[in-house]
Scaffold this active site. Structure first.
Site, PDB file in Angstrom:
ATOM      1  N   TRP A 199      23.640 -42.564  -8.215  1.00 53.77           N
ATOM      2  CA  TRP A 199      22.698 -42.389  -9.291  1.00 53.77           C
ATOM      3  C   TRP A 199      21.497 -41.627  -8.781  1.00 53.77           C
ATOM      4  O   TRP A 199      21.165 -41.692  -7.594  1.00 53.77           O
ATOM      5  CB  TRP A 199      22.286 -43.726  -9.848  1.00 53.77           C
ATOM      6  CG  TRP A 199      23.385 -44.519 -10.474  1.00 53.77           C
ATOM      7  CD1 TRP A 199      24.398 -44.038 -11.261  1.00 53.77           C
ATOM      8  CD2 TRP A 199      23.580 -45.922 -10.354  1.00 53.77           C
ATOM      9  NE1 TRP A 199      25.201 -45.077 -11.662  1.00 53.77           N
ATOM     10  CE2 TRP A 199      24.728 -46.240 -11.109  1.00 53.77           C
ATOM     11  CE3 TRP A 199      22.896 -46.941  -9.695  1.00 53.77           C
ATOM     12  CZ2 TRP A 199      25.210 -47.539 -11.227  1.00 53.77           C
ATOM     13  CZ3 TRP A 199      23.377 -48.228  -9.807  1.00 53.77           C
ATOM     14  CH2 TRP A 199      24.513 -48.525 -10.570  1.00 53.77           C
ATOM     15  N   VAL A 218      18.603 -43.580  -6.764  1.00 57.74           N
ATOM     16  CA  VAL A 218      18.924 -44.252  -5.508  1.00 57.74           C
ATOM     17  C   VAL A 218      19.616 -43.284  -4.550  1.00 57.74           C
ATOM     18  O   VAL A 218      19.080 -42.928  -3.498  1.00 57.74           O
ATOM     19  CB  VAL A 218      19.824 -45.489  -5.753  1.00 57.74           C
ATOM     20  CG1 VAL A 218      20.144 -46.189  -4.435  1.00 57.74           C
ATOM     21  CG2 VAL A 218      19.166 -46.453  -6.735  1.00 57.74           C
ATOM     22  N   CYS A 219      20.787 -42.843  -4.936  1.00 61.04           N
ATOM     23  CA  CYS A 219      21.640 -42.070  -4.022  1.00 61.04           C
ATOM     24  C   CYS A 219      21.226 -40.609  -3.891  1.00 61.04           C
ATOM     25  O   CYS A 219      21.701 -39.910  -2.994  1.00 61.04           O
ATOM     26  CB  CYS A 219      23.089 -42.172  -4.464  1.00 61.04           C
ATOM     27  SG  CYS A 219      23.670 -43.886  -4.503  1.00 61.04           S
ATOM     28  N   ILE A 220      20.348 -40.127  -4.771  1.00 60.49           N
ATOM     29  CA  ILE A 220      19.825 -38.764  -4.634  1.00 60.49           C
ATOM     30  C   ILE A 220      18.395 -38.781  -4.110  1.00 60.49           C
ATOM     31  O   ILE A 220      18.046 -38.015  -3.205  1.00 60.49           O
ATOM     32  CB  ILE A 220      19.902 -38.002  -5.972  1.00 60.49           C
ATOM     33  CG1 ILE A 220      21.361 -37.892  -6.421  1.00 60.49           C
ATOM     34  CG2 ILE A 220      19.299 -36.609  -5.842  1.00 60.49           C
ATOM     35  CD1 ILE A 220      22.296 -37.223  -5.418  1.00 60.49           C
ATOM     36  N   PRO A 228      18.352 -39.384   0.098  1.00 60.75           N
ATOM     37  CA  PRO A 228      18.590 -38.256   1.004  1.00 60.75           C
ATOM     38  C   PRO A 228      17.696 -37.055   0.725  1.00 60.75           C
ATOM     39  O   PRO A 228      17.322 -36.330   1.647  1.00 60.75           O
ATOM     40  CB  PRO A 228      20.066 -37.914   0.778  1.00 60.75           C
ATOM     41  CG  PRO A 228      20.392 -38.444  -0.559  1.00 60.75           C
ATOM     42  CD  PRO A 228      19.552 -39.681  -0.714  1.00 60.75           C
TER      43      PRO A 228
END
Length: 210
Positions: free
Chosen positions: A115, A118-120, A123
């Site tokens: 999502w 969170v996941c973008i 990083p």
């Protein structure tokens, strides 16, 4: 006549696709799944056409999140593409993923995935802090609500991340319609996944034949 160094080219960046998996998609509400899958297909197709180094990473693929989208598997088959499975929510904190990304030796990194918040964000902000030039394909990302997606995009932009769209990405790589070696593959991809823009190309090619 010299293009801006801030533009992407096939040679100056790597693409990182993160957690495009069923379990993550089921809870994604900020974008329709048809639109998201089309945009992901445009990204994958573009990176394949222009030979962009592409890292595909999943989270708990066998135990929770499931396989990647078929559009990714079509362009980058699992058996030959070296998917990296993680336990970390932040891809940058996974040693194998970090090594794969940094091994491309590209100063510009383009991220997309599920999502956004969170996941973008993880990083993207981590790469930015290490001095990378970071781009996010915002219409190939999604989150559990419009609010979650928009706040994540705002947070990244305020930190210096550059937002793009999937069609903007492929057209920035093509840059010149006189590049015949990629003209056909790019327009074919857009006919298939480019919605009304792709229909326009299909119409124009058909009418020119008459």
């Amino acid at each position: 006549m010299k293009p801006s160094s801030k533009l992407l080219s096939p040679e100056n960046h790597a693409l990182v696709l993160i957690d495009f998996e069923g379990q993550m998609a089921f809870a994604t509400k900020s974008i329709s799944m048809n639109e998201l899958r089309n945009n992901v297909a445009v990204l994958c197709g573009a990176s394949k056409i222009f030979n962009v180094p592409t890292i595909i990473t999943t989270v708990a693929e066998q135990s929770f999140s499931g396989p990647v989208f078929p559009e990714i598997e079509e362009a980058y088959p699992m058996a030959t593409s070296g998917y990296i499975d993680r336990t970390t929510m932040n891809t940058w904190e996974d040693e194998a993923a970090y090594k794969a990304i940094t091994a491309t030796q590209k100063q510009k990194l383009v991220f997309a995935g599920l999502w956004t918040g969170v996941c973008i964000v993880g990083p993207a902000l981590s790469a930015l802090e290490e001095g990378y030039d970071v781009y996010v394909i915002t219409d190939a990302c999604g989150d559990v609500s419009d609010e979650a997606h928009e706040r994540a995009v705002q947070r990244m932009i305020h930190s210096g991340v550059k937002p793009m769209t999937s069609i903007q990405y492929i057209l920035e790589l093509q840059r010149d319609w006189a590049r015949q070696e990629t003209y056909g593959p790019v327009t074919d991809l857009m006919k298939k996944y480019g919605a009304s823009y792709g229909l326009g190309i299909h119409y124009a090619h058909h009418m020119l034949n008459h």
